[in-house]
Design a protein around this motif. Structure first.
Motif, PDB file in Angstrom:
ATOM      1  N   TRP A  97       0.777  -1.222   0.000  1.00 43.51           N
ATOM      2  CA  TRP A  97       0.000   0.000   0.000  1.00 43.51           C
ATOM      3  C   TRP A  97       0.812   1.276   0.000  1.00 43.51           C
ATOM      4  N   ALA A  98       2.024   1.269   0.517  1.00 42.51           N
ATOM      5  CA  ALA A  98       2.785   2.515   0.624  1.00 42.51           C
ATOM      6  C   ALA A  98       3.557   2.772  -0.661  1.00 42.51           C
ATOM      7  N   GLN A  99       3.456   3.993  -1.159  1.00 50.97           N
ATOM      8  CA  GLN A  99       4.147   4.362  -2.389  1.00 50.97           C
ATOM      9  C   GLN A  99       5.324   5.274  -2.080  1.00 50.97           C
ATOM     10  N   TYR A 100       6.374   5.094  -2.838  1.00 52.69           N
ATOM     11  CA  TYR A 100       7.599   5.867  -2.664  1.00 52.69           C
ATOM     12  C   TYR A 100       7.858   6.635  -3.952  1.00 52.69           C
ATOM     13  N   PHE A 101       8.107   7.939  -3.780  1.00 54.14           N
ATOM     14  CA  PHE A 101       8.141   8.846  -4.914  1.00 54.14           C
ATOM     15  C   PHE A 101       9.558   9.208  -5.323  1.00 54.14           C
TER      16      PHE A 101
ATOM     17  N   TYR B  32      -6.950   3.234   3.974  1.00 58.25           N
ATOM     18  CA  TYR B  32      -5.517   3.226   4.205  1.00 58.25           C
ATOM     19  C   TYR B  32      -5.064   4.663   3.970  1.00 58.25           C
ATOM     20  N   PHE B  34      -2.370   8.125   4.508  1.00 55.61           N
ATOM     21  CA  PHE B  34      -0.968   8.500   4.453  1.00 55.61           C
ATOM     22  C   PHE B  34      -0.824  10.011   4.619  1.00 55.61           C
ATOM     23  N   TYR B  36       2.229  12.733   3.410  1.00 54.72           N
ATOM     24  CA  TYR B  36       3.479  12.975   2.698  1.00 54.72           C
ATOM     25  C   TYR B  36       3.881  14.430   2.912  1.00 54.72           C
ATOM     26  N   LEU B  46       7.353  10.073   2.390  1.00 57.26           N
ATOM     27  CA  LEU B  46       6.332   9.481   3.239  1.00 57.26           C
ATOM     28  C   LEU B  46       6.644   9.766   4.697  1.00 57.26           C
ATOM     29  N   LYS B  49       1.931   6.284   7.880  1.00 60.91           N
ATOM     30  CA  LYS B  49       0.800   5.622   7.238  1.00 60.91           C
ATOM     31  C   LYS B  49      -0.031   4.903   8.291  1.00 60.91           C
ATOM     32  N   ALA B  94      -5.632   5.539   0.029  1.00 57.45           N
ATOM     33  CA  ALA B  94      -5.332   4.545  -0.996  1.00 57.45           C
ATOM     34  C   ALA B  94      -6.572   3.734  -1.311  1.00 57.45           C
TER      35      ALA B  94
END
Lengths: 110, 117
Positions: A97-101, B32, B34, B36, B46, B49, B94
């Motif tokens: 689920w976690a996105q890294y940019f 879910y 987050f 940023y 990030l 989360k 998400a």
């Protein structure tokens, strides 16, 4: 040892040209993405892609096409650039689920 | 369709003061969530989360966020702000794409944080 990298960092070009932005991730992730950030800093998904499926945001013009030579790379090709394409384009990757940019590519169309 | 609202476009705080950035979400299932951070001219990093479990989540740089289902909120907090915290902060939710393995993030419009020395 940058996790998600993009090239070029800046791109200035004329209307009507075709250009590509490259993205590479060394995280071993299965899924990669392209986002567009407009002048008001609003982020919007353009594509998500893994080795099985490409998901296209329906609002993205077909002048934009992602190309993935392998799991670690997802390039963005843009045909016939328009003034409104000026923005910052971010690549991202995820495993779960976690996105890294990535750091972003600042595109200016003149 | 999911959505995220960040009611504050711009917040200014003094260095050393506490901070709370608001985020409200709309999503049909368990969200879910987050946070940023984007420093000027930089990409998105990030901060933290929330997937499930403890509703108070700890992140990097001394940030924390609390998930409140009853209020559909996921506010970001920091007890003492540093000048280097000046940046744009984005809340996101998400959702899973149809098909296999990819997830889309829907972002709020961001809150710009300015810090007065």
């Amino acid at each position: 040892d940058t996790a998600v990298s993009q090239t070029p960092k800046y791109l200035v070009t004329q209307m009507g040209n075709d250009k590509s932005i490259k993205c590479e991730q060394n995280l071993g992730h299965d899924t990669m993405y392209w986002y567009k950030q407009d002048s008001k800093k609003f982020l919007k998904i353009m594509f998500s892609y893994n080795n099985k499926e490409l998901i296209i945001n329906e609002t993205v013009p077909n002048r934009f096409s992602p190309k993935s030579p392998d799991k670690a790379h997802l390039n963005l090709h843009i045909n016939s650039l328009e003034l409104g394409d000026s923005a910052v384009y971010f690549c991202a990757s995820s495993q779960g689920w976690a996105q890294y940019f990535g750091p972003g590519t600042r595109l200016l169309v003149l | 369709a999911q959505s995220v609202t960040q009611p504050d476009i711009h917040i200014t705080v003094s260095e050393g003061a506490s901070l709370e950035l608001r985020c409200n979400y709309s999503y049909g299932a368990t969200p879910y969530l987050f946070w940023y951070v984007q420093s000027p001219g930089q990409g998105l990093q990030l901060l933290l989360k929330y997937f499930s479990g403890d509703t108070l989540v700890q992140g990097i740089k001394g940030f924390e966020a609390e998930f409140k289902r009853s209020q559909s909120s996921f506010n970001l907090r920091k007890p003492s702000v540093h000048w280097s915290d000046a940046a744009e902060y984005f809340c996101a939710v998400a959702s899973q794409d149809s098909g296999a393995g990819s997830y889309q993030l829907t972002f709020g419009k961001g809150t710009k944080l300015s810090v007065i020395p």
